[in-house]
Design an enzyme around this catalytic site. Structure first.
Site, mmCIF file in Angstrom:
data_model
loop_
_atom_site.group_PDB
_atom_site.id
_atom_site.type_symbol
_atom_site.label_atom_id
_atom_site.label_comp_id
_atom_site.label_asym_id
_atom_site.label_seq_id
_atom_site.Cartn_x
_atom_site.Cartn_y
_atom_site.Cartn_z
ATOM 1 N NE ARG A 1 -2.639 1.277 3.571
ATOM 2 C CZ ARG A 1 -3.551 1.431 4.554
ATOM 3 N NH1 ARG A 1 -4.841 1.529 4.257
ATOM 4 N NH2 ARG A 1 -3.169 1.447 5.812
ATOM 5 C CG ASP B 1 -4.166 2.954 11.251
ATOM 6 O OD1 ASP B 1 -5.169 3.613 11.599
ATOM 7 O OD2 ASP B 1 -4.197 2.120 10.326
#
Length: 543
Positions: free
Chosen positions: A168, A450
């Site tokens: 990603r 996150d």
């Protein structure tokens, strides 16, 4: 035709290059990055400006809806995505995490089907993190990643096929200031994608999979079109068949939810489906409608996947993906085992089971976990209820339509509490403090937080303060109260943390984000310069 040396004229690196990183930052690779930048950066910037204009419309009260100009794409039943790619037919369980060497080994050794190696939300984008992450994936693909840390050996398992690797990259909005082309910083997206693809595409195919990517933070099908153009040029450049690259798009913005068909259509032969990026999606709802009092949400704990707007989003995503014969991936289980409290741990793990059961019964083809210990729980649920490699056959014909009203239905129980405020402050401060130290994935209260969850916390605080939300206690959440609680939490966290912590620095940045006044587009953009040490420019042509 221009030579590699000629292409690299105007390319400069402003960060140190370790000996181990020289195999990544080669003249050939940097020339490829320069080509990507010169070809696509103007379009990227134009699309980012469209986001600004769209936000101005939302601020005026113009609500998003399905696009009339692409109705023919949505209503056309004849087109589908490509056949499923090698290594991506069965992806019932995906583990996610940053690209540090230890994480890469542990993730690939986990009992999962794929590993999403994250250059984005789970990783603070220091120069060393991003380039060393490329080194680690390069070595892992070639099974040369074994290393020793202290007394412990880290080695890849040899008793099974390793999980399929998916990378990603950063979103279109982020830049890599340590790598400039003609005086401009390159897009973080193109930097992360370009290095991984250039070095590993053929090696991955040789080993039975391919260059696969997760594509984050998109807000329109035009941004997906840009990715498709990047994919085509990249494959043509190295002589690879078009369609070898596959990209799974995270539907993590409310605007993209109205363009799911169009996003798959734009990627065409490169589409590997869509993913429910649940936390970023909630963040996007708050962010995009932050000026609108009709979209003020309750405490984060009350915004579950069963609330009307989240349930509609899931149903539409699964129905759309399966209609187009591509995967519909579920969301993250962020829990961490609570080793010191068996009773609390069992309760948390039971929550994971219920969440994964909801996903598999809804028709998802796979799900995410943040910790290897959750893998057996999620796998057990999916193995029991999904005996086939995927559920593309589950067309969700019971979902007759999902309307604009359904996607924007904010009706849900719950209010705002001081406890909810303090939790948001702790999560925001805790994540930002870790990020400022170069860590992009932080355990807080037995959850792996996150950037997405920090953004939810930050945006809720801003929204509550902007609209002077009344707490369940009767107190109004205003600027004075917000700053008082912020400094209380920062002082408490700082006093309990090791010397040299960054909580007070985090609080300084957070002050401007919780009072309903200034609002940074992304926390990562707000903090980026704090972890960026741009050194003297060195022309690549002279390295």
């Amino acid at each position: 035709m221009a030579t590699i040396e000629q292409i690299n004229e105007g390319v400069e690196i402003n960060g140190p290059i370790k000996e181990s990183q020289k195999k990544i930052l080669t003249p050939e690779a940097t020339a490829f990055l320069a080509l990507l930048h010169r070809t696509f950066n103007k379009t990227r910037k134009d699309l980012l400006q469209k986001r600004v204009v769209r936000q101005q419309e939302l601020d005026r009260g113009v609500l998003p809806d399905f696009l009339p100009e692409t109705k023919h794409i949505r209503e056309n039943d004849t087109w589908t995505g490509p056949p499923l790619a090698p290594g991506l037919i069965d992806r019932r369980l995906e583990i996610t995490g940053p690209t540090d060497r230890k994480m890469v080994v542990n993730a690939l050794n986990s009992n999962v089907w794929t590993y999403m190696a994250d250059f984005e939300d789970a990783q603070a984008p220091t120069w060393d993190n991003q380039v060393s992450g490329q080194v680690n994936l390069y070595d892992a693909i070639r099974k040369q990643i074994d290393f020793k840390q202290g007394e412990k050996d880290y080695k890849l398992r040899t008793d099974r096929v390793l999980p399929t690797l998916i990378a990603r990259s950063r979103g279109w909005h982020l830049e890599e200031k340590h790598f400039t082309v003609d005086g401009e910083p390159i897009s973080g997206s193109l930097f992360d994608f370009g290095l991984y693809f250039f070095h590993n595409a053929f090696e991955l195919v040789k080993r039975g999979t391919g260059p696969y990517f997760y594509l984050p933070k998109m807000e329109s099908h035009l941004e997906a079109r840009l990715w498709n153009d990047v994919f085509n040029l990249s494959q043509d450049y190295i002589g690879m068949r078009r369609g070898t690259i596959r990209g799974t798009v995270l539907i993590e913005t409310i605007l993209a939810a109205f363009e799911m068909d169009e996003i798959i259509y734009e990627l065409r032969d490169h589409s590997a489906g869509l993913n429910c990026g649940r936390w970023d999606y909630i963040f996007s709802v708050i962010k995009k409608f932050r000026q609108n009092p009709d979209f003020v949400l309750p405490d984060r704990s009350a915004v579950t996947m069963t609330t009307p707007f989240m349930d509609a989003y899931v149903k539409l995503l699964i129905k759309t993906c399966h209609r187009r014969r591509v995967h519909a991936m579920g969301g993250m289980a962020a829990q961490i085992p609570i080793k010191t409290d068996p009773e609390a741990n069992e309760k948390a793990m039971d929550g994971v089971r219920k969440d994964k059961l909801r996903e598999v019964l809804a028709g998802h083809d796979g799900t995410w976990v943040a910790h290897p210990a959750l893998a057996p729980i999620a796998a057990e649920v999916f193995n029991k209820h999904m005996p086939t490699p995927n559920q593309l056959f589950k067309r969700r014909e019971d979902v007759t339509s999902v309307t604009q009203k359904d996607l924007l239905n904010m009706n849900m129980p719950g209010g705002v509490t001081e406890d909810g405020i303090r939790k948001n402050l702790n999560i925001g401060l805790g994540y930002m403090e870790g990020w400022l130290r170069g860590v992009g994935c932080v355990p807080i209260n037995f959850l792996m937080e996150d950037a997405a969850t920090a953004e939810v916390s930050r945006s809720q605080l801003w929204q509550w303060c902007k609209h002077q939300k009344k707490l369940e206690s009767g107190q109004t959440f205003d600027k004075q109260y917000a700053l008082k609680l912020l400094h209380e939490q920062a002082d408490e966290l700082s006093s309990k943390a090791p010397k040299g912590n960054k909580y007070q620095v985090a609080a300084k940045y957070f002050e401007g984000q919780v009072t309903g006044e200034d609002y940074a587009d992304f926390l990562t953009s707000l903090l980026y310069d704090e972890i960026t040490t741009v050194g003297s420019s060195r022309p690549v042509a002279k390295l």
